[in-house]
Write a protein that holds these residues in place. Sequence first.
Motif, PDB file in Angstrom:
ATOM      1  N   ARG A  26      47.365  48.455  32.018  1.00  0.00           N
ATOM      2  CA  ARG A  26      46.789  48.788  33.314  1.00  0.00           C
ATOM      3  C   ARG A  26      45.550  47.947  33.531  1.00  0.00           C
ATOM      4  NH1 ARG A  26      47.457  55.285  33.937  1.00  0.00           N
ATOM      5  NH2 ARG A  26      49.598  55.352  33.227  1.00  0.00           N
ATOM      6  N   GLY A  27      45.152  47.871  34.778  1.00  0.00           N
ATOM      7  CA  GLY A  27      43.916  47.184  35.105  1.00  0.00           C
ATOM      8  C   GLY A  27      44.142  45.784  35.630  1.00  0.00           C
ATOM      9  N   SER A  28      43.047  45.185  36.079  1.00  0.00           N
ATOM     10  CA  SER A  28      43.148  43.878  36.725  1.00  0.00           C
ATOM     11  C   SER A  28      43.536  42.776  35.754  1.00  0.00           C
ATOM     12  CB  SER A  28      41.839  43.539  37.429  1.00  0.00           C
ATOM     13  OG  SER A  28      40.786  43.436  36.480  1.00  0.00           O
ATOM     14  N   GLY A  29      43.200  42.926  34.477  1.00  0.00           N
ATOM     15  CA  GLY A  29      43.563  41.897  33.499  1.00  0.00           C
ATOM     16  C   GLY A  29      45.059  41.676  33.425  1.00  0.00           C
ATOM     17  N   THR A  30      45.809  42.759  33.301  1.00  0.00           N
ATOM     18  CA  THR A  30      47.269  42.612  33.244  1.00  0.00           C
ATOM     19  C   THR A  30      47.848  42.372  34.632  1.00  0.00           C
ATOM     20  OG1 THR A  30      47.545  45.014  33.324  1.00  0.00           O
ATOM     21  CG2 THR A  30      47.565  43.990  31.151  1.00  0.00           C
ATOM     22  N   GLN A  31      47.271  42.998  35.651  1.00  0.00           N
ATOM     23  CA  GLN A  31      47.775  42.810  37.019  1.00  0.00           C
ATOM     24  C   GLN A  31      47.695  41.351  37.441  1.00  0.00           C
ATOM     25  OE1 GLN A  31      49.542  44.568  38.833  1.00  0.00           O
ATOM     26  NE2 GLN A  31      48.825  46.639  39.096  1.00  0.00           N
ATOM     27  N   ASN A  32      46.621  40.673  37.053  1.00  0.00           N
ATOM     28  CA  ASN A  32      46.391  39.303  37.487  1.00  0.00           C
ATOM     29  C   ASN A  32      46.927  38.256  36.511  1.00  0.00           C
ATOM     30  OD1 ASN A  32      45.054  40.239  39.788  1.00  0.00           O
ATOM     31  ND2 ASN A  32      43.102  40.341  38.716  1.00  0.00           N
ATOM     32  N   HIS A  33      47.453  38.685  35.374  1.00  0.00           N
ATOM     33  CA  HIS A  33      48.019  37.718  34.417  1.00  0.00           C
ATOM     34  C   HIS A  33      49.160  36.950  35.104  1.00  0.00           C
ATOM     35  CE1 HIS A  33      49.626  35.894  30.849  1.00  0.00           C
ATOM     36  NE2 HIS A  33      50.775  36.531  31.017  1.00  0.00           N
ATOM     37  N   CYS A  34      49.146  35.638  34.986  1.00  0.00           N
ATOM     38  CA  CYS A  34      50.098  34.791  35.707  1.00  0.00           C
ATOM     39  C   CYS A  34      51.563  35.162  35.440  1.00  0.00           C
ATOM     40  CB  CYS A  34      49.851  33.314  35.388  1.00  0.00           C
ATOM     41  SG  CYS A  34      49.763  32.948  33.622  1.00  0.00           S
ATOM     42  N   GLY A  35      51.891  35.561  34.222  1.00  0.00           N
ATOM     43  CA  GLY A  35      53.260  35.973  33.914  1.00  0.00           C
ATOM     44  C   GLY A  35      53.637  37.269  34.616  1.00  0.00           C
ATOM     45  N   ASN A  36      52.684  38.183  34.730  1.00  0.00           N
ATOM     46  CA  ASN A  36      52.937  39.446  35.422  1.00  0.00           C
ATOM     47  C   ASN A  36      53.108  39.233  36.921  1.00  0.00           C
ATOM     48  OD1 ASN A  36      52.195  40.266  32.824  1.00  0.00           O
ATOM     49  ND2 ASN A  36      51.354  42.181  33.573  1.00  0.00           N
ATOM     50  N   VAL A  37      52.321  38.313  37.479  1.00  0.00           N
ATOM     51  CA  VAL A  37      52.439  38.012  38.906  1.00  0.00           C
ATOM     52  C   VAL A  37      53.840  37.470  39.196  1.00  0.00           C
ATOM     53  CG1 VAL A  37      51.589  36.516  40.761  1.00  0.00           C
ATOM     54  CG2 VAL A  37      49.961  37.651  39.234  1.00  0.00           C
ATOM     55  N   THR A  38      54.307  36.544  38.375  1.00  0.00           N
ATOM     56  CA  THR A  38      55.656  35.979  38.551  1.00  0.00           C
ATOM     57  C   THR A  38      56.724  37.047  38.347  1.00  0.00           C
ATOM     58  OG1 THR A  38      54.857  33.831  37.785  1.00  0.00           O
ATOM     59  CG2 THR A  38      57.241  34.180  37.760  1.00  0.00           C
ATOM     60  N   TYR A  39      56.556  37.876  37.327  1.00  0.00           N
ATOM     61  CA  TYR A  39      57.500  38.965  37.046  1.00  0.00           C
ATOM     62  C   TYR A  39      57.587  39.923  38.235  1.00  0.00           C
ATOM     63  CZ  TYR A  39      59.148  43.371  35.010  1.00  0.00           C
ATOM     64  OH  TYR A  39      59.810  44.546  34.757  1.00  0.00           O
ATOM     65  N   ARG A  40      56.433  40.303  38.809  1.00  0.00           N
ATOM     66  CA  ARG A  40      56.445  41.209  39.964  1.00  0.00           C
ATOM     67  C   ARG A  40      57.156  40.580  41.153  1.00  0.00           C
ATOM     68  NH1 ARG A  40      51.237  42.182  38.463  1.00  0.00           N
ATOM     69  NH2 ARG A  40      50.371  41.143  40.311  1.00  0.00           N
ATOM     70  N   LYS A  41      56.985  39.272  41.335  1.00  0.00           N
ATOM     71  CA  LYS A  41      57.700  38.584  42.414  1.00  0.00           C
ATOM     72  C   LYS A  41      59.204  38.619  42.150  1.00  0.00           C
ATOM     73  CE  LYS A  41      54.042  35.325  43.678  1.00  0.00           C
ATOM     74  NZ  LYS A  41      53.639  33.901  43.632  1.00  0.00           N
ATOM     75  N   LEU A  42      59.601  38.372  40.909  1.00  0.00           N
ATOM     76  CA  LEU A  42      61.019  38.409  40.541  1.00  0.00           C
ATOM     77  C   LEU A  42      61.594  39.799  40.796  1.00  0.00           C
ATOM     78  CD1 LEU A  42      63.546  37.119  39.250  1.00  0.00           C
ATOM     79  CD2 LEU A  42      62.589  37.714  37.013  1.00  0.00           C
ATOM     80  N   VAL A  43      60.878  40.829  40.401  1.00  0.00           N
ATOM     81  CA  VAL A  43      61.319  42.211  40.641  1.00  0.00           C
ATOM     82  C   VAL A  43      61.423  42.463  42.141  1.00  0.00           C
ATOM     83  CG1 VAL A  43      60.628  44.643  40.457  1.00  0.00           C
ATOM     84  CG2 VAL A  43      60.521  43.153  38.445  1.00  0.00           C
ATOM     85  N   PHE A  44      60.400  42.064  42.892  1.00  0.00           N
ATOM     86  CA  PHE A  44      60.397  42.273  44.339  1.00  0.00           C
ATOM     87  C   PHE A  44      61.613  41.609  44.991  1.00  0.00           C
ATOM     88  CE2 PHE A  44      59.357  40.730  48.602  1.00  0.00           C
ATOM     89  CZ  PHE A  44      59.084  41.922  49.241  1.00  0.00           C
TER      90      PHE A  44
END
Length: 168
Positions: A30-48
């Motif tokens: 949780r938190g901005s560190g994981t939310q803003n991690h570049c891999g998480n951003v790409t993963y969220r786009k893939l999920v979306f």
Amino acid sequence: MTSRFDDNVPLPPGTASVVKVTCMDVVMGRGSGTQNHCGNVTYRKLVFLNKELYATSSKFDKLKISKAIVRAVREKGGHFLEMKDKLYFDIGDKRAWDKTSQALREGQTEIRKRLEQEEARWKESKSSLQSDGSSKVAQYKQIISDHRFLDYSKQVLESLYNPSSSAA
């Protein structure tokens, strides 16, 4: 010999720590560190980009979509990581599938409602045609009937990493 990506042999949770977290990795937490991690951003786009497909799928096919997303990330060299004692460990396929399914379920009521409205408008006007002349829902149903989840997820993920490549 079984392939590392055989759906019947899930990757177990890791016991060795990952030395370097990359933009291919998905970091749990949780938190901005994981939310803003570049891999998480790409993963969220893939999920979306898979949420509409997920909304039009049967329960059986929904798990296949989750597995395809996890496999696409892993085939690209990514891991699903969790920090324990200041070290990162892979959570394994089963937890990654669960986390991905959970992410895909978020907002499904609104997505299904919007797809129903789009389908109704398409049926009335036939003007919201996709490139092959079918509605968006019809295209998703074709992906589902062909069981092309992995290819679809890999194509979408590739387009996120390389926007100049063929778009999904």
